[in-house]
Design a protein around this motif. Structure first.
Motif, PDB file in Angstrom:
ATOM      1  N   ALA A 108       0.828  -1.207   0.000  1.00  0.00           N
ATOM      2  CA  ALA A 108       0.000   0.000   0.000  1.00  0.00           C
ATOM      3  C   ALA A 108       0.861   1.254   0.000  1.00  0.00           C
ATOM      4  N   ARG A 109       1.917   1.238   0.802  1.00  0.00           N
ATOM      5  CA  ARG A 109       2.806   2.408   0.840  1.00  0.00           C
ATOM      6  C   ARG A 109       3.426   2.676  -0.530  1.00  0.00           C
ATOM      7  N   LYS A 110       3.874   1.625  -1.189  1.00  0.00           N
ATOM      8  CA  LYS A 110       4.513   1.793  -2.498  1.00  0.00           C
ATOM      9  C   LYS A 110       3.505   2.269  -3.548  1.00  0.00           C
ATOM     10  N   VAL A 111       2.278   1.730  -3.486  1.00  0.00           N
ATOM     11  CA  VAL A 111       1.243   2.141  -4.442  1.00  0.00           C
ATOM     12  C   VAL A 111       0.930   3.621  -4.277  1.00  0.00           C
ATOM     13  N   VAL A 112       0.791   4.075  -3.032  1.00  0.00           N
ATOM     14  CA  VAL A 112       0.461   5.479  -2.797  1.00  0.00           C
ATOM     15  C   VAL A 112       1.613   6.386  -3.190  1.00  0.00           C
TER      16      VAL A 112
END
Length: 242
Positions: A108-112
């Motif tokens: 999720a962190r990388k996607v955001v």
């Protein structure tokens, strides 16, 4: 009450091992192709769009939430797409996503970062590795949010063969769930939940097991008819904290 709701048979979809492996693969796919942001649960019903649209309409009324300061937490955030949808709809408040799968949180962190040009140091988003049923240690200050959201997480919890101790009683994850959720919602805040395994009436029985949460509204979906019986693939129910 929750014990009046039909119990689901345990499944691998209720295990942390399954979700850890699932999000490790999603993360690997994303690293190879950053346009592949993973599965959007209940996309065939446009559930995310319907949830976000409902929040936009609620903010337009101006009585419960607003675009400027309303805070959100997403339970079982997965790839963070629901929070991204909330931000893209114009909500400017703090967004928190939690998941008991550490690879999910990393994903999720990388996607955001990729999709929102997000600086992890600015505090706009906060993704945490946390099991909100198993422990409250992740939330030492008993922080609460204006809007608590769940898209499919209770469904997975219902497939887990795990019991928890709560005030001296042994409870299933489904039975414990409303008490944990109610702790997170600010007074007069809302809880928005989407499920494919439970009906509207079953969700109301489960969530209202904690008297602090009461039925407030529902999101309308197209219905289908089969054999003279009308139904829908998912339901989204809204509760308000008393």
């Amino acid at each position: 009450m929750a014990d009046q709701v039909e119990k689901l048979n345990p499944s691998k979809l209720g295990t942390q091992e399954y979700w850890d492996n699932f999000y490790k693969l999603e993360l690997s796919n994303f690293q190879e192709n950053n346009a592949d942001t993973g599965e959007n649960w209940f996309s065939d019903s446009n559930a995310q769009e319907q949830m976000v649209r409902y929040l936009e309409d609620l903010a337009a009324e101006g009585d419960v939430i607003n675009e400027e300061s309303t805070s959100f937490i997403d339970l079982g955030t997965g790839n963070g797409q629901l929070l991204i949808g909330v931000r893209e709809a114009g909500f400017q408040g703090h967004l928190t996503g939690i998941d008991y799968s550490e690879p999910s949180v990393e994903f999720a962190r990388k996607v955001v970062v990729e999709n929102e040009d997000w600086d992890p140091e600015d505090g706009t988003y906060d993704f945490r590795h946390a099991d909100f049923l198993g422990s409250t240690a992740w939330n030492p200050d008993s922080h609460q949010w204006d809007v608590v959201m769940d898209k499919g997480t209770l469904d997975a919890i219902a497939l887990a063969n795990i019991t928890y101790n709560h005030e001296g009683k042994s409870l299933t994850g489904v039975e414990l769930y409303p008490f944990r959720v109610a702790d997170m919602v600010k007074p007069n805040g809302i809880f928005l939940i989407t499920s494919c395994n439970f009906t509207e009436s079953e969700l109301i029985k489960i969530i209202e097991s904690d008297e602090r949460l009461r039925y407030y509204d529902k999101v309308e979906y197209p219905t289908f008819e089969f054999g003279g019986v009308k139904g829908q693939t998912v339901c989204t129910v809204v509760f308000k904290k008393q």
